[in-house]
Scaffold this active site. Structure first.
Site, PDB file in Angstrom:
ATOM      1  N   GLU A 139     -29.136 -56.660 -35.645  1.00 25.09           N
ATOM      2  CA  GLU A 139     -29.696 -56.465 -34.297  1.00 25.09           C
ATOM      3  C   GLU A 139     -29.085 -57.394 -33.227  1.00 25.09           C
ATOM      4  OE1 GLU A 139     -31.912 -54.790 -37.344  1.00 25.09           O
ATOM      5  OE2 GLU A 139     -31.580 -56.930 -37.089  1.00 25.09           O
ATOM      6  N   ASP A 196     -27.032 -54.916 -42.757  1.00 23.83           N
ATOM      7  CA  ASP A 196     -28.420 -55.237 -42.417  1.00 23.83           C
ATOM      8  C   ASP A 196     -28.404 -56.350 -41.366  1.00 23.83           C
ATOM      9  OD1 ASP A 196     -31.170 -55.203 -42.549  1.00 23.83           O
ATOM     10  OD2 ASP A 196     -31.304 -56.093 -44.537  1.00 23.83           O
ATOM     11  N   ASP A 224     -38.140 -51.911 -42.518  1.00 19.55           N
ATOM     12  CA  ASP A 224     -39.036 -52.519 -43.504  1.00 19.55           C
ATOM     13  C   ASP A 224     -40.456 -51.970 -43.382  1.00 19.55           C
ATOM     14  OD1 ASP A 224     -36.824 -53.924 -44.196  1.00 19.55           O
ATOM     15  OD2 ASP A 224     -37.430 -55.786 -43.238  1.00 19.55           O
TER      16      ASP A 224
END
Length: 922
Positions: A482, A479, A560
């Protein structure tokens, strides 16, 4: 999970509305970025190719290109890779810029094909290769492509090409060239302006798709043109929680691949560039025009010449690789939330699935399992015996997935940090020191995965000896890659940070997450060989951030989302966009990460989610617990039914993944992928196909009692639940009116509309088990849905479900066909029946003996027999054995007795050659 903690504080202080406003203001628009403001919508200066410099050498054309105003020089190379045209432009001499690594497949140059020169003059060069024709116009520089005489794509037809050359800083340079500021963050630009703009036109095409990731419609909407005010589609990987829907704003992944489709032709363009990119779309009667602007990098542009959807995706697979063959368990149901609080909680949830007779394969742990948010550790207060916990899950056939992110807590006594610091494995700031930012652990450093040594070090941390408390049944969730940086510009890393080789972060931002994912994959691959021997263990890693090539590593989810009906609806076009951009192992959080879905939304999301390639329930820390049995009994029954349907279809889903692995074909498909000439499907994104055979029409509105479903007119369709044929209105069946090509289908809460395509054979395993592991060796049911010619075909792929033994031929592929009243099972490549348009086989390795299987066929259901199912008998070909056959329902809970002929307990081996002849009883 996003930067939820920071926004939670703001929400408590200012209220929810302020959170929305804060979120909007945190991210740039075009007007806030100097390169976009300079180049968006602007016609560029003239560029010319020097006719004297043109050289043709087999498959390669080279030329010198000049910026007419400044005299800046560039090198142009056009290479023909047999259906793929690569156009590469870089600054000449020593000014070569960052070329994106890792993505391109090493075998690409081996597939080049020579051009044939058909015309050359002082103004242009025309080349031919098969059905493709290329015209290179010298001044102004322009490239036009045609397929079989039909215009397909044009580069610089609108003269928006602009290549900002590297230069020295001078007095009086425009503001923003060497530095710009946004929200208090100053971005130094030591290399100055280096953006590239180009325009691509798709003449005659009214629909383009792809360039994910955006929460937007599947067919890309115009962002510019008369009366249109819109931001361009942004490709810049960012941590955006509770993202807005129907928006061009970029999310967690960026794949700069755009497909154009019209009746008779599909083509695509892929720009290999990992810098921030913005794409405008415009449409008129002549076709679709697009402008692409990247902040840095080189122009490395690939045209995929098709001419059909399956071929385009196969061509893209030749460039960036095909989908990793997943483990079988990863295709089952995954149960996750932020967070299961301790070992007792985990094992209690595991037992709950068994108590309520609901199959599942994987339970997940979010960041709260860690000791002080230090990755590769366990909080001993709540997870004191993680190996024992994993072993208890393994006894029931289940796996554990834990989250591991790229930010490393800066603490001297933490071994991962101390090793990363001493080994210089972390990303540097603009001053050359280890970059320090803020994320879940507090003060953090970030692994520099552009550095091969950093990737090797990171991979080594996953060995069982180094990751204390891990077992071979533990898999990983990447996770925040980015990367997400809570105190960084736009909640990410500064663009002037420095990576291995002196590369600025701005040049490689969009590939950051993929490289981190690749390092984790390497670690699990190495661990698998240590644990299982030479055949190893296929890694399973879920990632949030993606780039071209991510499909070679594993699964992606859409981030999300909210527990709201619009998020359910938009999950379909989001997954479709990723699927046709070459990343098929996708899904959305069921039933929304944020919020508390009511029983209706919860049910509808599971009914859709059972057909996502990646099937996971997930929820936020503050959401109510929502394991499937925590709603009322009726809701639990419906969710159980949806999950069991997924498990029954695992043989079909696994076979589709084999096709994704060998031929780069998507699982979730828009209807035009299979019915490319039906114009009604070109804008459709509220229904989809799972593979070639199953049409899914999710219910995405509260209180719905019906929904319209488009059934392509060129084939017969059957109700998936009952096996009942969809009949025209004249025979009393469901209505397709003259005014609308859609059927109005009544719906209730027990299921969503699903249809089986005539001409398909779908393998299933229908015995209820606790997980996919217990299904190994179970008997098969074959659903044979005949088309108007009373024929059908399908396929089945089998291997051991977890290792790389298939690479040395330990698998079996079965071609299932029905023709002339004979059902046959033969050894043949699955592409021969599922993908006949490509006609590309996958040969077994030399000496391969295939896979032995003791599984048998326990039931065959034949739908659409001429004259109905009554009065037929079944005989094994070449044998006097008669099989018990007669009418029967497709499912016990639904359907009519006359819906199909059932051959009961034929007992024929699934992996052996056989055939059954059907005939009318005398």
């Amino acid at each position: 999970m996003g930067w939820v903690r920071s926004l939670t504080v703001i929400a408590l202080t200012f209220g929810a509305a302020s959170v929305e406003a804060f979120k909007e203001q945190e991210f740039k628009k075009c007007a806030d970025s100097g390169f976009c403001e300079r180049l968006r919508g602007k016609q560029g200066d003239s560029y010319s190719a020097d006719p004297k410099s043109i050289q043709l050498n087999g498959a390669v054309v080279t030329a010198k290109v000049q910026h007419d105003a400044s005299g800046a020089a560039y090198d142009l190379q056009l290479t023909n890779y047999n259906g793929i045209l690569r156009m590469h432009i870089d600054e000449a001499a020593s000014k070569h810029r960052f070329q994106v690594p890792w993505v391109l497949q090493s075998e690409l140059p081996d597939s080049s094909q020579a051009w044939t020169k058909t015309r050359q003059s002082s103004s242009l060069l025309q080349l031919q290769s098969g059905s493709a024709q290329l015209t290179l116009t010298f001044k102004p520089l322009r490239v036009d492509l045609s397929i079989a005489g039909t215009p397909a794509a044009s580069f610089n037809a609108r003269q928006m090409f602009q290549y900002e050359y590297l230069r020295e800083k001078q007095e009086g340079d425009p503001a923003g060239w060497w530095e710009e500021t946004f929200k208090g963050h100053t971005d130094s630009k030591p290399k100055g302006p280096q953006a590239i703009s180009l325009d691509l036109s798709f003449p005659g095409f009214q629909h383009v798709y792809g360039i994910p990731e955006h929460a937007a419609s599947f067919a890309l909407k115009p962002t510019t043109g008369e009366g249109i005010e819109s931001e361009p589609y942004r490709l810049y990987n960012l941590d955006v929680f509770e993202y807005n829907l129907d928006s061009t704003f970029g999310l967690y992944g960026s794949i700069p691949l755009m497909l154009a489709h019209k009746a008779g032709l599909t083509t695509a363009a892929f720009w290999l560039n990992a810098a921030e990119m913005l794409v405008d779309v415009a449409s008129d009667n002549s076709g679709t025009q697009t402008q692409w602007v990247a902040e840095a990098g080189v122009l490395d542009l690939f045209f995929l010449l098709g001419p059909d959807p399956a071929t385009v995706l196969q061509q893209y697979g030749r460039i960036s690789g095909t989908t990793a063959m997943p483990q079988m368990f990863s295709l089952g149901y995954h149960q996750c939330r932020w967070n299961y609080k301790d070992e007792t909680d985990v094992l209690g949830v595991n037992a709950g699935f068994d108590q309520h007779d609901i199959p599942y394969d994987v339970i997940w742990l979010d960041i709260e399992y860690l000791d002080d948010k230090k990755y590769f550790t366990w909080d001993k207060n709540y997870f004191p015996t993680p190996i024992d916990m994993q072993d208890k899950l393994a006894v029931t056939g289940r796996k554990l997935v834990v989250i591991i992110d790229p930010h490393i807590k800066r603490k001297s006594d933490y071994y991962v940090f101390s090793e990363g610091e001493s080994g210089s494995y972390f990303t540097k700031n603009k001053d050359g020191k280890d970059y320090e930012g803020w994320c879940w652990p507090g003060s953090s450093s970030w692994v520099d995965c552009l550095n091969p040594a950093s990737r090797d070090w990171w991979a080594g941390l996953f060995s069982l000896s180094r990751f204390q408390g891990s077992t071979k049944n533990l898999y990983i969730w990447n996770d925040m890659n980015e990367p997400s940086v809570f105190n960084g510009p736009e909640v990410t890393m500064p663009k002037d940070n420095i990576h291995h080789g002196g590369v600025e972060h701005r040049e490689m931002h969009n590939i950051n997450g993929a490289l981190f994912h690749a390092a984790t994959w390497q670690g699990l691959e190495e661990r698998g060989r240590d644990s299982y021997g030479s055949d190893g263990d296929r890694p399973f890693i879920l990632t949030r951030s993606a780039f071209a090539g991510t499909q070679r590593l594993g699964a992606l989810w859409t981030g999300d989302n909210k527990a709201e009906w619009p998020a359910l609806k938009f999950s379909v076009p989001m997954c479709l966009s990723l699927s046709i951009a070459g990343l098929p192992f996708v899904g959305a959080d069921i039933a929304g990460f944020f919020g508390n879905p009511d029983a209706e939304l919860f049910t509808r999301w599971y009914q859709l989610g059972a057909f996502y390639p990646f099937f996971r329930g997930h929820a936020h820390l503050e959401a109510k617990r929502r394991e499937p049995w925590l709603y009322d009994g009726t809701t639990t029954d419906r969710v159980r039914e949806a999950i069991r349907m997924r498990y029954a279809l695992l043989p079909y889903v696994y076979t589709l993944f084999r096709l994704a692995h060998t031929h780069n074909q998507p699982l979730m498909r828009p209807l035009w992928y299979e019915f490319p000439d039906e114009a009604e499907t070109f804008s459709m994104d509220d229904q989809f196909l799972l593979g070639p055979s199953i049409l899914v029409a999710p219910v995405t509105e509260a209180g719905a009692s019906s929904r319209e479903v488009y059934l392509p007119t060129s084939t017969r369709w059957y109700n998936f639940h009952s096996g009942t044929a969809m009949k025209p209105a004249s025979t009393g069946g469901l209505l397709r009116s003259q005014e609308s090509p859609k059927n109005s289908i009544k719906v209730d809460m027990d299921s969503i509309p699903i249809f089986l395509r005539g001409g398909s054979i779908v393998p299933r395993q229908e015995r209820a088990r606790r997980s996919s592991l217990q299904m190994q060796g179970d008997p098969f049911t074959l659903i044979v849905a005949l088309n108007d010619s009373a024929a059908a075909s399908g396929a089945l792929y089998l291997d051991d479900g977890h290792s790389f033994a298939y690479k040395r031929g330990v698998y079996t592929e079965r071609a299932l066909t029905y023709a002339d009243s004979v059902l046959s099972n033969a050894a043949a490549g699955i592409a021969s029946t599922l993908l006949p348009s490509l006609d590309v086989s996958v040969p077994l390795p030399a000496g391969a003996k295939g896979l032995k299987s003791d599984a048998v066929v326990e039931r065959i259901v034949v739908l659409g027999l001429p004259g109905g199912p009554a009065g037929w008998k079944a005989t094994v070909q070449g044998s006097s054995q008669f099989l018990q056959a007669g009418p029967g329902p497709l499912r016990l809970k639904q359907g009519l007795p006359e819906s199909g002929l059932i051959i009961r307990k034929p007992g024929l081996p699934i992996a052996a050659e056989w055939s059954i002849r059907l005939s009318k009883s005398s």
